[in-house]
Design an enzyme around this catalytic site. Structure first.
Site, PDB file in Angstrom:
ATOM      1  N   GLU A 249      16.273 -24.579  31.070  1.00  0.00           N
ATOM      2  CA  GLU A 249      17.367 -25.015  31.946  1.00  0.00           C
ATOM      3  C   GLU A 249      17.436 -24.140  33.193  1.00  0.00           C
ATOM      4  OE1 GLU A 249      21.135 -25.257  30.011  1.00  0.00           O
ATOM      5  OE2 GLU A 249      22.135 -24.366  31.717  1.00  0.00           O
ATOM      6  N   GLY A 347      23.405 -25.579  28.351  1.00  0.00           N
ATOM      7  CA  GLY A 347      22.295 -26.314  27.723  1.00  0.00           C
ATOM      8  C   GLY A 347      21.944 -25.767  26.358  1.00  0.00           C
TER       9      GLY A 347
HETATM   10  N1  COA Z   1      35.416 -11.011  20.564  1.00  0.00           N
HETATM   11  C1  COA Z   1      35.998 -10.433  21.629  1.00  0.00           C
HETATM   12  N2  COA Z   1      35.347 -10.222  22.792  1.00  0.00           N
HETATM   13  C2  COA Z   1      34.063 -10.587  22.858  1.00  0.00           C
HETATM   14  C3  COA Z   1      33.391 -11.192  21.781  1.00  0.00           C
HETATM   15  C4  COA Z   1      34.122 -11.391  20.595  1.00  0.00           C
HETATM   16  N3  COA Z   1      33.545 -11.935  19.532  1.00  0.00           N
HETATM   17  N4  COA Z   1      32.132 -11.438  22.141  1.00  0.00           N
HETATM   18  C5  COA Z   1      31.991 -11.019  23.404  1.00  0.00           C
HETATM   19  N5  COA Z   1      33.154 -10.503  23.836  1.00  0.00           N
HETATM   20  C6  COA Z   1      33.408  -9.906  25.137  1.00  0.00           C
HETATM   21  C7  COA Z   1      32.387  -8.827  25.452  1.00  0.00           C
HETATM   22  O1  COA Z   1      32.785  -7.551  24.941  1.00  0.00           O
HETATM   23  C8  COA Z   1      32.353  -8.861  26.949  1.00  0.00           C
HETATM   24  O2  COA Z   1      33.503  -8.212  27.487  1.00  0.00           O
HETATM   25  P1  COA Z   1      33.380  -6.735  28.116  1.00  0.00           P
HETATM   26  O3  COA Z   1      32.316  -6.866  29.162  1.00  0.00           O
HETATM   27  O4  COA Z   1      34.741  -6.492  28.625  1.00  0.00           O
HETATM   28  O5  COA Z   1      32.982  -5.851  26.971  1.00  0.00           O
HETATM   29  C9  COA Z   1      32.558 -10.341  27.280  1.00  0.00           C
HETATM   30  O6  COA Z   1      33.203 -10.900  26.151  1.00  0.00           O
HETATM   31  C10 COA Z   1      31.219 -11.072  27.528  1.00  0.00           C
HETATM   32  O7  COA Z   1      30.376 -10.952  26.413  1.00  0.00           O
HETATM   33  P2  COA Z   1      28.796 -10.812  26.587  1.00  0.00           P
HETATM   34  O8  COA Z   1      28.192 -11.041  25.290  1.00  0.00           O
HETATM   35  O9  COA Z   1      28.478  -9.544  27.287  1.00  0.00           O
HETATM   36  O10 COA Z   1      28.504 -12.006  27.602  1.00  0.00           O
HETATM   37  P3  COA Z   1      27.169 -12.426  28.336  1.00  0.00           P
HETATM   38  O11 COA Z   1      27.396 -12.330  29.769  1.00  0.00           O
HETATM   39  O12 COA Z   1      25.958 -11.752  27.788  1.00  0.00           O
HETATM   40  O13 COA Z   1      27.092 -13.979  27.963  1.00  0.00           O
HETATM   41  C11 COA Z   1      27.585 -15.797  26.499  1.00  0.00           C
HETATM   42  C12 COA Z   1      27.049 -14.373  26.617  1.00  0.00           C
HETATM   43  C13 COA Z   1      27.478 -16.209  25.052  1.00  0.00           C
HETATM   44  C14 COA Z   1      28.997 -15.882  26.970  1.00  0.00           C
HETATM   45  C15 COA Z   1      26.666 -16.720  27.378  1.00  0.00           C
HETATM   46  O14 COA Z   1      25.367 -16.636  26.920  1.00  0.00           O
HETATM   47  C16 COA Z   1      27.141 -18.161  27.330  1.00  0.00           C
HETATM   48  O15 COA Z   1      28.030 -18.542  28.032  1.00  0.00           O
HETATM   49  N6  COA Z   1      26.492 -18.995  26.459  1.00  0.00           N
HETATM   50  C17 COA Z   1      26.845 -20.391  26.278  1.00  0.00           C
HETATM   51  C18 COA Z   1      25.987 -21.328  27.058  1.00  0.00           C
HETATM   52  C19 COA Z   1      24.525 -21.168  26.851  1.00  0.00           C
HETATM   53  O16 COA Z   1      24.041 -20.515  25.948  1.00  0.00           O
HETATM   54  N7  COA Z   1      23.780 -21.799  27.701  1.00  0.00           N
HETATM   55  C20 COA Z   1      22.346 -21.716  27.599  1.00  0.00           C
HETATM   56  C21 COA Z   1      21.615 -22.345  28.670  1.00  0.00           C
HETATM   57  S1  COA Z   1      21.991 -21.631  30.270  1.00  0.00           S
END
Ligand code: COA
Length: 457
Positions: A249, A347
């Protein structure tokens, strides 16, 4: 001049005339947007910042203009509190600039698989205005949507009015990603650097996860890499692989060096061999320069790139995505923390399913075992109240943390729970084991006769 030269000249003169007749100021262009319109704004690095800023400056002119958008790399001016009543934000994916607006209730989120969005725009959500950014036209009068084909080109295809910022900083990319100047209604010429995203920081724990992921990747595999720091952490561990392909994607800066090194050469792909296929890219200028005029890059709308049946045309598809929480059954919450909508499905499911349908395909959900500076476990007995399940327990395949790999596909509920507890952070394992014993009414340490789990603890 022979006849061919004359014809070519006429052709060129014609589109140039058309182009010039459509050039207007930004103020005039946005005056064609009316209160109550649905405006679809170009995606990620394809956001036409100059036009969006003009809209924000003139917000009092408008009432109830719906703004449809996905990943935003800007500060989200149209979702600021003072915009309430003037612009209604409808996000299919939330970002830092608009998350709070949704949480506070003055913006909204729409669930939906990314590959279905073009169909929705053509059918259920008629597009009054597509507000997009494109490259300068080529010698035939075609502009490119450059970094963002996704829903941006499909929105322009069905919109009543297409307003385009023509920007020389927008790269020109091949694939199904072009629009002829005759199909644009109003052109605003404004050159400015396009929005960038700096590479995510890959720490020691992320690197461990990247390494585990790389052990599941074989020579010749066709990869999809999702959004966030974890999918990116895999890239440094791929330099000893051969003939990797990309049908993803999105892409970020990390792919550039792997393509330059010839590790990603797309040789063994069945669909679009020799080309890396994306629906959008977001990264730094280095990435944008790399994709510019590059015949090894193919950019097309998301209803093609993310369609699981299209994804499955390649063999050995490996999708790598991240998440926020996984429960002990393997239900994956990637877009919300309880009721708090954090991002969107994007995606993720498109590729998890595409990988499952691909011959030899595998999907990986990879995440740090904890969040909030180690204070909460991402592997939990139950998802937080109100959390949306992104990848269902029926779809999930591998889950990876810095403590190892859990293979869930084909496993029972007890096997899944044990595999996930083994890759949870040690300080949270006792409470997870207690939940196991409560749920299954048997001691956690009771030997199972049928464990085939890959263990890396
Ligand atoms: N409970 C509370 N807070 C949580 C948490 C949980 N279970 N999991 C993550 N967080 C917090 C983290 O601590 C972080 O906050 P901080 O920076 O203040 O510590 C924030 O939420 C972001 O988490 P992080 O895992 O660092 O996010 P990321 O930028 O690596 O993105 C996803 C991870 C899952 C949000 C991202 O991959 C996503 O949106 N995925 C869905 C869509 C997808 O997978 N698309 C794929 C094709 S593009």
């Amino acid at each position: 001049m022979d006849m061919t030269e004359v014809k070519a000249m006429i052709n060129i003169l014609e589109w140039e005339k058309i182009y010039k007749s459509k050039v207007v100021s930004a103020d005039e262009a946005i005056s064609y947007i009316r209160s109550g319109d649905r405006v679809v704004v170009g995606h990620a690095a394809g956001e036409p910042s100059y036009l969006v800023n003009k809209l924000a400056e003139n917000y009092e002119t408008y009432e109830n203009v719906e703004i449809v958008h996905l990943v935003s790399l800007s500060e989200g001016k149209l979702t600021k509190p003072e915009m309430r009543g003037h612009f209604t934000f409808n996000g299919f994916f939330l970002s830092a600039g608009n998350r709070e607006a949704v949480a506070q209730g003055y913006a909204d989120y729409s669930p939906g698989f990314f590959h279905e969005l073009p169909k929705l725009l053509g059918r259920d959500l008629p597009v009054d205005v597509a507000l997009v950014m494109v490259s300068k036209p080529d010698k035939h009068g075609f502009c490119s949507f450059g970094t963002s084909s996704d829903y941006t080109k499909p929105a322009a295809d069905v919109a009543t009015i297409v307003i385009a910022q023509v920007n020389e900083y927008m790269p020109r990319t091949f694939g199904g990603n072009l629009i002829h100047v005759r199909d644009i209604d109003f052109i605003v010429e404004h050159d400015e650097p396009i929005l960038e995203l700096q590479p995510a920081k890959v720490g020691i724990l992320e690197a461990k996860i990247g390494k585990y992921c790389s052990t599941l990747i074989k020579d010749g595999d066709c990869l999809q890499l999702g959004i966030g720091s974890i999918p990116e952490s895999v890239l440094p561990f791929l330099y000893d692989k051969k003939d990797l392909g990309l049908h993803s994607e999105m892409a970020s800066d990390g792919i550039v060096d792997l393509m330059l090194a010839g590790v990603i050469n797309n040789k063994r792909k069945k669909l679009e061999p020799g080309r890396s296929v994306f629906t959008f890219v977001m990264g730094t200028r280095r990435l944008y320069d790399f994709i510019d005029d590059n015949p090894e890059i193919s950019m097309s709308p998301v209803d093609y790139v993310n369609d699981p049946t299209v994804v499955a045309k390649n063999d050995n598809v490996v999708s790598i995505n991240s998440c926020l929480q996984v429960d002990l059954m393997g239900q994956v919450a990637s877009e919300s923390i309880g009721m708090y909508q954090f991002s969107g499905v994007g995606g993720q499911v498109d590729f998890v399913r595409g990988a499952a349908m691909s011959n030899g395909g595998r999907s990986i959900i990879a995440m740090l075992s904890t969040a909030r500076k180690g204070t909460v476990s991402r592997i939990v007995p139950f998802l937080d109240k109100g959390a949306a399940v992104t990848t269902s327990r029926n779809d999930v395949h591998y889950v990876i943390t810095e403590y190892g790999i859990a293979l869930l596909k084909g496993k029972t509920l007890k096997e899944r729970a044990k595999a996930l507890i083994k890759i949870a952070h040690p300080k949270f394992r006792p409470e997870l084991k207690a939940e196991y014993e409560r749920r299954f009414a048997e001691p956690y340490d009771m030997r199972m006769r049928y464990i085939h789990q890959k263990e890396n603890s």
